[in-house]
Design an enzyme around this catalytic site. Structure first.
Site, mmCIF file in Angstrom:
data_model
loop_
_atom_site.group_PDB
_atom_site.id
_atom_site.type_symbol
_atom_site.label_atom_id
_atom_site.label_comp_id
_atom_site.label_asym_id
_atom_site.label_seq_id
_atom_site.Cartn_x
_atom_site.Cartn_y
_atom_site.Cartn_z
ATOM 1 N N ARG A 231 0.840 -1.186 0.000
ATOM 2 C CA ARG A 231 0.000 0.000 0.000
ATOM 3 C C ARG A 231 0.881 1.244 0.000
ATOM 4 O O ARG A 231 1.952 1.261 0.612
ATOM 5 C CB ARG A 231 -0.932 0.023 1.213
ATOM 6 C CG ARG A 231 -2.101 -0.945 1.106
ATOM 7 C CD ARG A 231 -3.088 -0.501 0.052
ATOM 8 N NE ARG A 231 -4.257 -1.352 -0.080
ATOM 9 C CZ ARG A 231 -4.385 -2.318 -0.958
ATOM 10 N NH1 ARG A 231 -3.378 -2.605 -1.790
ATOM 11 N NH2 ARG A 231 -5.493 -3.027 -1.040
ATOM 12 N N HIS A 279 0.061 0.645 -9.946
ATOM 13 C CA HIS A 279 -0.810 -0.169 -9.089
ATOM 14 C C HIS A 279 -1.358 -1.343 -9.897
ATOM 15 O O HIS A 279 -2.572 -1.603 -9.912
ATOM 16 C CB HIS A 279 -1.953 0.666 -8.502
ATOM 17 C CG HIS A 279 -2.485 0.092 -7.213
ATOM 18 N ND1 HIS A 279 -2.892 0.869 -6.152
ATOM 19 C CD2 HIS A 279 -2.665 -1.200 -6.814
ATOM 20 C CE1 HIS A 279 -3.309 0.099 -5.160
ATOM 21 N NE2 HIS A 279 -3.175 -1.154 -5.542
#
Length: 316
Positions: A231, A279
């Site tokens: 993250r 991502h």
């Protein structure tokens, strides 16, 4: 058996593939992307970065399913109903993450960035420093489902593997550390660090100068490499840049960021020792995840059981 409706609360994702997959696998269930102010027919919510308040005022909501590997995005909403929150654990998602981790570890291990630069400059030169896999240690930050699978695949390639987690873990062939007392000893073990930690209040900003100052600097790759596919909130990006410039890190791969999309003027884009992916390490696939969620719903309706329920105190 109840046929409770399903609410898809998604941001930045096109819901059509999810809707089509539900139509194929559960034609008897109604799946909606918009709802009335209070909708008593909705019993299940599937979410990805839902808007604050999107799940409020649903009187019969029974379960929330996160459509990503992490659940921190769910907790950004201060109005989450007090019902079970379930993490998605998917073989497809796990394998995609493992593919990404193995790709990046091997690229750094085999000096991919050096050879790409040589190709651009038409230079023919074999780097004499190339170590064997058994001379390199990969340190896994996070030993959940994703971390364990990546560790096992890397160990099969011959790498030494160490790992750190909040709670004690045992993995065959992996030297594990845990908790606050085990963190500093773990940091001295590895040449390539792979971060797959969940984002919680305890892990926020863990990839910082405090950590980098404790790394060894004389490994077979020089200073250690950092790969973060967990993250963005785990990393202090200014500290990463400073650590690269000071030689505390030799290279970095980042798939996640504090702000996404990464702004065009962010200096990470142009740093010669940074590899950026958008991502994309492990995208959630409706075809792989929807059947698993439906199995969970059917089990819950049958006898009230659920797997992979999140502990709200620890947020994972």
């Amino acid at each position: 058996m109840s046929e409770g409706n399903i609410y898809l609360a998604l941001s930045n994702w096109n819901p059509e593939s999810w809707l089509e997959t539900f139509r194929t696998h559960a034609p008897g269930r109604k799946v909606v992307t918009e709802r009335a102010e209070t909708d008593p027919s909705i019993e299940y919510a599937l979410v990805w970065k839902q808007k604050p308040g999107a799940l409020a005022n649903l009187p019969n909501l029974k379960v929330i399913f996160s459509l990503g590997a992490g659940v921190d995005h769910v907790f950004h909403d201060p109005h989450i109903p007090d019902v079970p929150l379930v993490r998605v654990i998917s073989d497809d998602l796990t394998m995609r993450m493992t593919e990404y981790v193995v790709w990046q570890v091997l690229d750094h291990h085999r000096f991919g960035s050096i050879y790409r630069k040589q190709q651009q400059n038409r230079v023919w030169h074999e780097d004499p420093r190339q170590p064997a896999a058994h001379e390199v240690t990969v340190g896994m930050l996070g030993l959940g489902v994703l971390g364990r699978d990546a560790a096992e695949k890397l160990r099969a390639l011959g790498f030494n593997i160490t790992g750190w987690s909040r709670r004690p873990q045992e993995i065959e062939g992996v030297k594990t550390y845990h908790g606050k007392d085990g963190f500093a000893p773990f940091l001295g073990t590895a040449d390539i660090f792979v971060c797959l930690l969940p984002l919680t209040p305890d892990t926020k900003g863990i990839l910082s100068m405090t950590m980098f100052a404790q790394l060894k600097s004389d490994g077979p790759l020089g200073a250690p490499v950092l790969i973060n596919a967990g993250r963005g909130g785990l990393q202090n990006e200014a500290d990463i840049l400073a650590a690269l410039d000071r030689g505390m890190l030799s290279a970095v791969t980042l798939d996640v960021f504090n702000q996404e999309p990464l702004p065009a003027d962010n200096p990470l884009w142009t740093h010669p020792k940074v590899m950026i992916t958008p991502h994309a390490a492990a995208s959630s696939s409706a075809g792989a995840i929807v059947p698993q969620i439906l199995r969970q719903i059917e089990a819950f309706e049958r006898d009230g059981t659920l797997e992979h329920v999140v502990d709200r105190a620890t947020q994972y």
